[in-house]
Motif scaffolding. Structure first.
Motif, PDB file in Angstrom:
ATOM      1  N   PRO A 172     -15.765   7.883  -9.241  1.00  0.00           N
ATOM      2  CA  PRO A 172     -14.969   8.924  -8.573  1.00  0.00           C
ATOM      3  C   PRO A 172     -15.804   9.958  -7.825  1.00  0.00           C
ATOM      4  O   PRO A 172     -15.324  10.561  -6.861  1.00  0.00           O
ATOM      5  CB  PRO A 172     -14.208   9.574  -9.740  1.00  0.00           C
ATOM      6  N   ASP A 173     -17.062  10.163  -8.250  1.00  0.00           N
ATOM      7  CA  ASP A 173     -17.867  11.196  -7.603  1.00  0.00           C
ATOM      8  C   ASP A 173     -18.196  10.865  -6.150  1.00  0.00           C
ATOM      9  O   ASP A 173     -18.570  11.751  -5.372  1.00  0.00           O
ATOM     10  CB  ASP A 173     -19.162  11.431  -8.388  1.00  0.00           C
ATOM     11  N   GLY A 191      -8.148  10.567  -4.009  1.00  0.00           N
ATOM     12  CA  GLY A 191      -8.009  10.477  -5.460  1.00  0.00           C
ATOM     13  C   GLY A 191      -6.686   9.883  -5.892  1.00  0.00           C
ATOM     14  O   GLY A 191      -6.552   9.405  -7.027  1.00  0.00           O
ATOM     15  N   ASN A 192      -5.706   9.905  -4.986  1.00  0.00           N
ATOM     16  CA  ASN A 192      -4.390   9.341  -5.295  1.00  0.00           C
ATOM     17  C   ASN A 192      -4.309   7.833  -5.052  1.00  0.00           C
ATOM     18  O   ASN A 192      -3.300   7.203  -5.383  1.00  0.00           O
ATOM     19  CB  ASN A 192      -3.309  10.025  -4.447  1.00  0.00           C
ATOM     20  N   LEU A 250      -5.306  -0.832  -4.927  1.00  0.00           N
ATOM     21  CA  LEU A 250      -5.490  -0.640  -3.493  1.00  0.00           C
ATOM     22  C   LEU A 250      -6.953  -0.344  -3.173  1.00  0.00           C
ATOM     23  O   LEU A 250      -7.505  -0.864  -2.195  1.00  0.00           O
ATOM     24  CB  LEU A 250      -4.599   0.501  -3.002  1.00  0.00           C
ATOM     25  N   ALA A 251      -7.591   0.476  -3.996  1.00  0.00           N
ATOM     26  CA  ALA A 251      -9.000   0.806  -3.770  1.00  0.00           C
ATOM     27  C   ALA A 251      -9.869  -0.446  -3.837  1.00  0.00           C
ATOM     28  O   ALA A 251     -10.791  -0.624  -3.029  1.00  0.00           O
ATOM     29  CB  ALA A 251      -9.471   1.831  -4.801  1.00  0.00           C
ATOM     30  N   TYR A 252      -9.578  -1.321  -4.784  1.00  0.00           N
ATOM     31  CA  TYR A 252     -10.373  -2.541  -4.922  1.00  0.00           C
ATOM     32  C   TYR A 252     -10.204  -3.455  -3.713  1.00  0.00           C
ATOM     33  O   TYR A 252     -11.154  -4.118  -3.280  1.00  0.00           O
ATOM     34  CB  TYR A 252      -9.978  -3.286  -6.191  1.00  0.00           C
ATOM     35  N   SER A 267      -1.648   6.797   4.131  1.00  0.00           N
ATOM     36  CA  SER A 267      -1.364   7.685   2.998  1.00  0.00           C
ATOM     37  C   SER A 267      -2.168   8.979   3.100  1.00  0.00           C
ATOM     38  O   SER A 267      -1.657  10.063   2.795  1.00  0.00           O
ATOM     39  CB  SER A 267      -1.671   6.975   1.672  1.00  0.00           C
ATOM     40  N   VAL A 268      -3.420   8.880   3.543  1.00  0.00           N
ATOM     41  CA  VAL A 268      -4.240  10.085   3.716  1.00  0.00           C
ATOM     42  C   VAL A 268      -3.664  10.940   4.843  1.00  0.00           C
ATOM     43  O   VAL A 268      -3.576  12.168   4.722  1.00  0.00           O
ATOM     44  CB  VAL A 268      -5.708   9.719   4.011  1.00  0.00           C
ATOM     45  N   ALA A 269      -3.247  10.298   5.938  1.00  0.00           N
ATOM     46  CA  ALA A 269      -2.677  11.034   7.069  1.00  0.00           C
ATOM     47  C   ALA A 269      -1.408  11.777   6.651  1.00  0.00           C
ATOM     48  O   ALA A 269      -1.230  12.959   6.972  1.00  0.00           O
ATOM     49  CB  ALA A 269      -2.376  10.077   8.220  1.00  0.00           C
TER      50      ALA A 269
END
Length: 232
Positions: free
Chosen positions: A39-40, A80-81, A86-88, A104-106
């Motif tokens: 996460p960092d 972080g959400n 999805l991240a993988y 999603s970020v937008a």
């Protein structure tokens, strides 16, 4: 927020997020779904993306100019959400996953801030007679792109293209229709972390041909290690 600014925000997010190193993407996505994620790394990604957005967009929060720190925090919260699954998927360069994350970020940012085009003031390039370029740097009428350009989104052909030199991505061009203004084709270089040697990373031209040629001129100059004339 005007549609053109929303399009710019998403295009800039796509460029800034997807140019992250493979190591960062792997640290963000993990080696299996939900396994060994770091996460960092989010703060480093958010800082770089915010730097890009603050350079090319006018950003306000509660009617006042947003600070870079505030933009970094918002991007970090949005990233972080992102779910483990999805991240993988980002680690395999899944286009659908990247599109979902960018959107999603937008949406997260648009709910907290206002975005608009930053008026071009020549600060990102040398002062000149036309569009930030010296007379000898203007794209001439007979110049043609030599790379391969294809639609950015296979399922939605439109005024959005990515250029390749073999397997290497050179950059991206896309059109923004501005009410009461001349047509503009924006271009973005696909940054790889190498020195810019005085060349700008983004700008606009009057046509798709000119924008593609601009990307290629800068790309091939960087490949050769050539600095922009007059750069110190």
């Amino acid at each position: 927020m005007p549609d053109d600014a929303g399009t710019l925000l998403r295009s800039f997010l796509n460029n800034a997020l997807r140019r992250q190193t493979q190591r960062r993407i792997r640290d963000f996505g993990g080696y299996e779904i939900g396994k060994r994620r770091k996460p960092d790394v989010i703060d480093a990604i958010a800082d770089e993306v915010a730097e890009f957005l603050c350079t090319y967009l006018d950003i306000k929060a509660n009617g006042r100019p947003a600070t870079k720190e505030g933009v970094v925090l918002a991007i970090a919260r949005a990233l972080g959400n992102v779910s483990d699954e999805l991240a993988y998927r980002l680690t395999s360069r899944d286009d659908d996953a990247w599109r979902t994350v960018c959107e999603s970020v937008a949406v997260f940012l648009e709910a907290r801030m206002e975005f608009d085009q930053k008026p071009y003031d020549g600060s990102l390039t040398a002062r000149s007679n036309y569009n930030g370029w010296k007379d000898w740097e203007v794209i001439v009428s007979g110049e043609r792109p030599r790379g391969k350009w294809r639609h950015a989104w296979k399922e939605k052909p439109g005024d959005d293209f990515i250029g390749f030199d073999g397997e290497t991505c050179m950059g991206r061009i896309f059109k923004i229709d501005l009410t009461g203004s001349d047509e503009r084709w924006y271009w973005l270089m696909a940054a790889d972390g190498s020195p810019r040697r005085g060349w700008p990373a983004a700008g606009y031209e009057a046509s798709a041909r000119s924008a593609a040629c601009r990307v290629e001129r800068i790309y091939f100059a960087l490949v050769k290690g050539e600095a922009r004339v007059g750069y110190r």
